[in-house]
Design a protein around this motif. Structure first.
Motif, PDB file in Angstrom:
ATOM      1  N   GLN A 168      21.504  49.891 -19.096  1.00  0.00           N
ATOM      2  CA  GLN A 168      21.190  48.859 -19.964  1.00  0.00           C
ATOM      3  C   GLN A 168      20.393  49.572 -21.396  1.00  0.00           C
ATOM      4  OE1 GLN A 168      22.611  47.308 -18.012  1.00  0.00           O
ATOM      5  NE2 GLN A 168      21.471  45.551 -17.743  1.00  0.00           N
ATOM      6  N   ARG A 257      22.368  35.449 -15.159  1.00  0.00           N
ATOM      7  CA  ARG A 257      22.650  35.987 -16.465  1.00  0.00           C
ATOM      8  C   ARG A 257      22.790  35.176 -17.476  1.00  0.00           C
ATOM      9  NH1 ARG A 257      23.897  40.223 -19.039  1.00  0.00           N
ATOM     10  NH2 ARG A 257      25.849  40.503 -20.423  1.00  0.00           N
ATOM     11  N   ASN A 261      21.710  36.635 -21.443  1.00  0.00           N
ATOM     12  CA  ASN A 261      22.756  36.881 -22.480  1.00  0.00           C
ATOM     13  C   ASN A 261      22.828  36.199 -23.625  1.00  0.00           C
ATOM     14  OD1 ASN A 261      25.142  38.861 -22.801  1.00  0.00           O
ATOM     15  ND2 ASN A 261      26.428  37.279 -22.689  1.00  0.00           N
ATOM     16  N   TYR A 265      22.552  37.834 -27.727  1.00  0.00           N
ATOM     17  CA  TYR A 265      23.445  37.510 -28.886  1.00  0.00           C
ATOM     18  C   TYR A 265      22.904  36.736 -29.834  1.00  0.00           C
ATOM     19  CZ  TYR A 265      27.329  39.901 -26.758  1.00  0.00           C
ATOM     20  OH  TYR A 265      28.014  41.068 -26.398  1.00  0.00           O
ATOM     21  N   SER A 355      15.000  38.343 -23.499  1.00  0.00           N
ATOM     22  CA  SER A 355      16.343  38.516 -22.703  1.00  0.00           C
ATOM     23  C   SER A 355      15.961  40.039 -21.824  1.00  0.00           C
ATOM     24  CB  SER A 355      17.169  39.200 -23.896  1.00  0.00           C
ATOM     25  OG  SER A 355      18.505  39.958 -23.377  1.00  0.00           O
ATOM     26  N   PHE A 359      17.419  41.664 -18.238  1.00  0.00           N
ATOM     27  CA  PHE A 359      18.514  42.472 -18.401  1.00  0.00           C
ATOM     28  C   PHE A 359      18.040  43.828 -17.557  1.00  0.00           C
ATOM     29  CE2 PHE A 359      21.122  45.126 -21.367  1.00  0.00           C
ATOM     30  CZ  PHE A 359      22.353  44.891 -20.966  1.00  0.00           C
ATOM     31  N   TYR A 383      29.216  39.481 -13.509  1.00  0.00           N
ATOM     32  CA  TYR A 383      28.771  39.862 -15.040  1.00  0.00           C
ATOM     33  C   TYR A 383      29.647  39.492 -16.211  1.00  0.00           C
ATOM     34  CZ  TYR A 383      26.781  43.083 -18.397  1.00  0.00           C
ATOM     35  OH  TYR A 383      26.228  43.464 -19.804  1.00  0.00           O
ATOM     36  N   THR A 387      29.254  36.775 -18.925  1.00  0.00           N
ATOM     37  CA  THR A 387      29.432  37.057 -20.368  1.00  0.00           C
ATOM     38  C   THR A 387      30.201  36.080 -21.166  1.00  0.00           C
ATOM     39  OG1 THR A 387      28.798  39.258 -19.622  1.00  0.00           O
ATOM     40  CG2 THR A 387      29.559  39.092 -21.603  1.00  0.00           C
ATOM     41  N   GLY A 391      28.839  34.505 -23.977  1.00  0.00           N
ATOM     42  CA  GLY A 391      29.334  35.161 -25.216  1.00  0.00           C
ATOM     43  C   GLY A 391      29.812  34.433 -26.326  1.00  0.00           C
TER      44      GLY A 391
END
Length: 449
Positions: A168, A257, A261, A265, A355, A359, A383, A387, A391
């Motif tokens: 990480q 998650r 995530n 971002y 985050s 994480f 994962y 994401t 994402g």
């Protein structure tokens, strides 16, 4: 579900085991740093220059949305890469997967630096960019699970969260390296930036591949996988076995998650365009702030992991998710400030705490949720699906900001909802390490046990 960690894993390692573990730690940290540099260079370029180079438009927001859409395309490929490479990791080992991902990411990133622009080849240029982003997404789909398992499976039982935080940290250091490389590039005049300046960070990927291969070529296979192979217990159909046996851990890991995530971002990509448009700070100041925040935030990973190794995974995860829910609105208020220190503080808290706390302990907790036979497949699937869903944050946040007429209220609402989902999943997910610590503490305090 993973079995209780045996007490024998707490004994001091022999010298050869110590050397193996040191190599695993180095490969997880340094290898992940170099690999994620490739990936995050694309994210930074999407916010700074790709809209002008590949999607020139009279409306700036249109080009920005198209650029962020291509960034999101890579996330669509990640679950497929996770399934293929995760399955391979459960069949032939984590080491080979890490070498494959390094080659895939490095070559794709170098090729991006050689692409023609839309002014040179029209629609062919963005089409090639999309193809190479898909290759990047496929390659990175197997990277995280392989690096996480190499670290966690080789770790002493009472340090799994700390060792798991190393890849990480590599992710964070790769992000700060990519962002830092773009700081002098972003200071170039627009003409030079859009003609050749943006290519330099991608062409550096050739060097990244060489260094990464040198580090990972001497890596010894993860201890847990080696034991499975010795016993002849390798899963022959890991994908089917994962979907049959580990459906619940996959769903819980995805829920855990999503919010984390999205926060990452928002800081790494969305803030690069939001802050200059909302306040009076330039892109170079924001880039520097993001770099400093990511670098300092990586220290939060180690702190959160140390606490998780003492009290268990669940309490730490709930605390991190709760902070994200409470900080969602203040985050955007601080980003609109004219004070450089206030903006940097918002970026640091968003990356390092909202985050970073969660994480940091995902590798150890997610590993403990899955059985050894299908860990690589299960981790890769959970994962990368999460994401893929989160994402698209830069694109979605830009769209929600437009729908909110410049006010971030819809983005804040989404962060609150996803953070609440993470808290719920953390409460439902088993914490084998926390239970193991409780049993050991009871044995120490009650001599009769």
């Amino acid at each position: 579900m993973a079995a209780v960690i045996p007490e024998s894993r707490l004994s001091p390692p022999r010298s050869d085991e110590q050397q193996t573990r040191q190599r695993a730690r180095a490969a997880s940290l340094v290898g992940s740093t170099l690999e994620w540099y490739d990936y995050f260079a694309f994210a930074t370029a999407s916010a700074l220059v790709f809209g002008d180079v590949f999607f020139p438009s009279s409306a700036r927001v249109t080009g920005l949305l198209q650029s962020f859409a291509v960034l999101g395309v890579g996330f669509v490929a990640r679950p497929f890469g996770g399934l293929v490479l995760g399955r391979l990791g459960d069949l032939v080992g984590r080491r080979r997967v890490l070498l494959i991902t390094l080659w895939t990411m490095g070559l794709a990133s170098t090729a991006i630096g050689l692409l023609p622009t839309a002014a040179q080849m029209g629609w062919v240029a963005p089409a090639l960019l999309v193809c190479l982003r898909l290759v990047q997404g496929f390659g990175v789909g197997g990277e995280w699970a392989g690096a996480a398992l190499v670290a966690v499976e080789n770790a002493p039982a009472d340090r799994r969260a700390r060792w798991g935080s190393l890849p990480q940290m590599g992710t964070a250091l790769g992000a700060v390296l990519a962002t830092a490389v773009f700081v002098p590039v972003a200071m170039l005049p627009d003409r030079e930036l859009q003609s050749w300046g943006w290519r330099l960070p991608f062409l550096l990927s050739a060097l990244v591949v060489a260094v990464g291969l040198w580090i990972r070529s001497g890596l010894i296979e993860a201890a847990d996988f080696t034991e499975l192979r010795r016993r002849g217990e390798i899963a022959q159909r890991p994908v089917q076995e994962t979907l049959r046996v580990d459906r619940v851990p996959v769903v819980l890991a995805i829920g855990l998650r999503l919010a984390e995530n999205m926060w990452g971002y928002l800081v790494l990509v969305f803030a690069l365009t939001y802050v200059p448009d909302a306040g009076h700070l330039g892109k170079d100041a924001v880039l520097t702030g993001v770099s400093v925040s990511i670098l300092l935030g990586a220290g939060c990973y180690w702190g959160a992991a140390c606490v998780a190794d003492r009290v268990g995974r669940r309490p730490v995860y709930v605390a991190g998710a709760a902070f994200g829910v409470c900080f969602a609105y203040p985050f955007f208020v601080m980003l609109r400030s004219d004070s450089l220190l206030v903006v940097w503080a918002a970026l640091l808290l968003g990356w390092g705490v909202a985050s970073g706390v969660n994480f940091a302990i995902e590798p150890s907790w997610f590993t403990e949720l899955f059985g050894r036979r299908t860990r690589c497949t299960g981790l890769s699937l959970a994962y990368n699906v999460a994401t893929m869903l989160s994402g698209v944050t830069p694109f979605l946040a830009t769209l929600l900001l437009e729908r909110g007429h410049g006010r971030p209220v819809l983005i804040v609402a989404l962060l609150v909802v996803l953070g609440s989902v993470a808290i719920g999943c953390a409460i439902l997910a088993p914490d084998p390490y926390g239970a193991h610590r409780s049993v050991r503490s009871a044995r120490r305090s009650l001599p009769g046990l």
